[in-house]
Design a protein around this motif. Structure first.
Motif, PDB file in Angstrom:
ATOM      1  N   THR A  36       1.421  -0.517   9.893  1.00  0.00           N
ATOM      2  CA  THR A  36       1.344  -1.900  10.363  1.00  0.00           C
ATOM      3  C   THR A  36       2.375  -2.225  11.443  1.00  0.00           C
ATOM      4  OG1 THR A  36       2.757  -2.542   8.491  1.00  0.00           O
ATOM      5  CG2 THR A  36       0.379  -2.756   8.209  1.00  0.00           C
ATOM      6  N   TRP A  55       3.042   2.316   4.583  1.00  0.00           N
ATOM      7  CA  TRP A  55       2.386   1.048   4.913  1.00  0.00           C
ATOM      8  C   TRP A  55       3.082   0.402   6.109  1.00  0.00           C
ATOM      9  CZ3 TRP A  55       3.558  -4.123   5.362  1.00  0.00           C
ATOM     10  CH2 TRP A  55       2.485  -5.018   5.365  1.00  0.00           C
ATOM     11  N   HIS A 105      -3.026   0.639  -7.407  1.00  0.00           N
ATOM     12  CA  HIS A 105      -2.776   0.289  -6.003  1.00  0.00           C
ATOM     13  C   HIS A 105      -1.648   1.145  -5.460  1.00  0.00           C
ATOM     14  CE1 HIS A 105      -1.762  -1.994  -2.399  1.00  0.00           C
ATOM     15  NE2 HIS A 105      -2.959  -2.557  -2.502  1.00  0.00           N
ATOM     16  N   GLU A 159      -1.411  -7.662  -0.008  1.00  0.00           N
ATOM     17  CA  GLU A 159      -1.937  -6.430  -0.612  1.00  0.00           C
ATOM     18  C   GLU A 159      -1.824  -6.505  -2.135  1.00  0.00           C
ATOM     19  OE1 GLU A 159      -2.938  -3.273   0.434  1.00  0.00           O
ATOM     20  OE2 GLU A 159      -2.654  -3.278   2.609  1.00  0.00           O
TER      21      GLU A 159
END
Length: 609
Positions: free
Chosen positions: A527, A523, A493, A546
């Motif tokens: 966002t 990230w 990830h 996440e």
């Protein structure tokens, strides 16, 4: 008990030592480029003749300074050309090289110097010299500590070369020729993941036989015209040293880079044809490529390209096993992405890399398939310090993604009834230095080395590593859980920098996660949370969602009893100075658990968020 063996392809006379490989290379092609050194931003070739002259001059200096055959000489430096030069000079003088990781503390240096009884010590710079001086407790270091450069004044290469001018060629040759295959070439200390470092006695035969046989075992990598590689792994690690010897034996040009910040730029200018890497490099390149695609609004394109690469590689595996290979539609999709996406990925490696060798720790099956499908074949192997280098490897012709390959030439692999992998062969070390008890515990009655790793052999002799005996977690319910596969999946990830699966003696399996600062910043920008810090991200609901998705994905690959039921996000990273990673980025689980005992307790007593 299943066993797999590959016969030795090339043997050597018993009186051979590693230095003979350099002499043979010089005889074949004295003007051929053996090394490349970056000076003033430009790569400059060093021929076999030039290298041999430098090695001999420095070796004479060592003899003049009192080094005798069998004497230990320590080296503490980042990966650089001078490391290789020093190593060969020590061998020419008949000495035993003792590598010390350049990140080692004074306490670790003290242990290695005392255990090895190294007389002379080579250091990269004044900073390393200070560490050694602290390690020696203020003892006199005159005529013992040398800086690895040719500057005039002080104890340097230049001073040694000057002293060595009085040594006759015949005296140097006598020292060089005094070593044979069975003699110790290097004392390599284990990384200490499960206790104090132990000195592994690696012989000239271990290095030399591995080298000449690997040339025949992996000819696509090493026999290619103008083959060259860039070494950036620590040369204190036996794998990097062994690969250097392979390159020496095969005339493969070798460059060095020691600064991680310069790695991508050096790959672009040096343009290697193959690379030795550790899984963390693949993880980082994949995460960076994915992030760049997302930032450019091409996240969906990357997802499709990734899925296509993995599917294509899996189909190749199926074809190799007699099943259905890539169909026409899949080949067409792969061809499209081979124009749109994959060349950009290959450019990160310099543009000419076709093959890579991955070792030191497990590589996730997903990443191995992805990179192969994108045109960079990953030859994953397996080995330990005690096996000198890989004792198994996937070859170009015989690759099974998810396995660590078949035995290297001259090696037998077997799996004991308890699942432990045991090895015997030309790469297996002579034994632990000054440690008879450890030697008795390490070898079976019939001479196989007990690796401590768990694995399985398939019907074709491919080895798969499933965990480590001492790493196995045993829950309160008595369930054995191997943490490595879960950790590999979690690290895929983009937000996850490191993962530590815990649960030994606990009612269920849990995990500690750390965040990648660059991924967090990206990230946050995506966002609407520009400037988000790692500390803020650790408690943010969106980030946790996440991470929960990453945990769910990892859990889907294991049984219910092995699944992670709770995780905690640590407000820290496991950097090189944390003590939680070895120099080759393997996790020191015991150190993490010992230091984070309160966080571990909180994980099992606090309510699930």
């Amino acid at each position: 008990m299943r066993e797999s063996t590959t016969e030795l392809l090339v043997n050597l006379p018993s009186d051979t030592n590693v230095t003979d490989l350099l002499l043979e290379q010089h005889q074949r092609s004295p003007g051929g480029a053996l090394y490349a050194v970056k000076r003033a931003g430009e790569w400059q070739d060093i021929t076999a003749a030039e290298f041999l002259e430098q090695v001999r001059a420095l070796a004479k200096g060592l003899i003049a300074r009192g080094v005798k055959p069998g004497d230990a000489v320590a080296v503490m430096s980042k990966t650089r050309y001078e490391w290789t030069l020093t190593d060969l000079a020590i061998w020419f003088a008949g000495g035993v090289t003792v590598p010390i990781y350049e990140t080692s503390s004074a306490t670790q240096v003290t242990w290695i110097l005392e255990d090895s009884q190294a007389g002379l010590i080579f250091v990269e710079d004044e900073a390393k010299a200070e560490v050694v001086e602290r390690a020696l407790g203020g003892a006199d270091t005159d005529n013992r500590l040398y800086l690895m450069n040719y500057d005039d004044g002080g104890d340097t290469f230049a001073a040694l070369v000057s002293e060595g001018s009085a040594i006759e060629d015949r005296d140097l040759e006598a020292a060089r020729a005094s070593r044979s295959l069975d003699d110790v070439a290097s004392l390599v200390y284990t990384s200490g993941t499960t206790g104090p470092p132990k000195g592994c006695e690696i012989t000239h035969g271990n290095f030399a036989l591995f080298a000449v046989n690997t040339l025949e075992f992996l000819p696509e990598l090493l026999r290619e015209k103008n083959a060259r590689t860039l070494m950036f792994l620590p040369l204190a690690h036996v794998l990097a040293r062994a690969v250097q010897v392979v390159c020496l034996a095969g005339g493969v040009k070798l460059g060095h880079t020691s600064n991680a910040a310069d790695l991508l730029a050096d790959l672009t200018t040096y343009r290697p044809t193959f690379l030795l890497v550790v899984p963390r490099i693949f993880e980082k390149i994949y995460a960076t490529a994915e992030q760049k695609a997302r930032d450019a609004g091409k996240g969906r394109l990357f997802e499709l390209g990734s899925a296509t690469a993995v599917a294509y590689s899996r189909a190749l595996d199926a074809d190799a096993r007699g099943g259905k290979g890539p169909g026409a539609l899949l080949r067409a999709r792969q061809a499209v992405f081979n124009k749109l996406l994959y060349p950009k990925l290959r450019a990160v490696f310099g543009g000419e890399v076709t093959y890579t060798v991955s070792g030191a720790s497990p590589l996730s099956e997903h990443l191995a398939h992805f990179f192969r499908g994108a045109g960079i074949q990953v030859q994953e192997g397996y080995g330990l310090t005690e096996s000198t280098a890989p004792c198994t490897a996937n070859t170009v012709a015989l690759t099974r993604v998810g396995s660590v390959g078949i035995p290297m030439p001259g090696t037998s692999i077997r799996v004991d009834t308890d699942g432990e992998v045991q090895i015997k062969g030309v790469g297996v070390f002579k034994g632990y230095h000054n440690n008879d008890q450890a030697n008795r515990e390490a070898f079976t009655a019939d001479g196989y080395f007990r690796t401590g790793d768990l694995g399985s052999l398939d019907e074709d002799g491919f080895l798969t590593i499933t965990g480590r005996k001492k790493d196995l977690l045993v829950t309160a319910a008595g369930k054995n859980v191997a943490p490595a596969p879960l950790e590999e999946k979690l690290r895929e990830h983009r937000l996850v920098a490191h993962a530590v699966v815990v649960g030994d003696g606990k009612p269920f399996i849990g995990a500690f996660l750390t965040l990648d600062p660059e991924a967090v910043a990206s990230w946050g920008a995506e966002t609407g949370l520009v400037g988000m810090t790692v500390a803020e991200a650790a408690g943010h609901a969106g980030v946790r969602a996440e991470l929960q998705a990453a945990v769910d994905d990892a859990n889907s690959h294991v049984s219910a009893a092995e699944q992670i039921r709770k995780f905690s996000v640590l407000n820290q990273d496991f950097g090189p100075d944390s003590g939680y990673l070895t120099p080759t980025l393997k996790l020191r689980r015991s150190a993490v658990v010992a230091d984070l005992h309160q966080e571990l307790e909180d994980l099992y007593t606090s309510p699930r968020s």
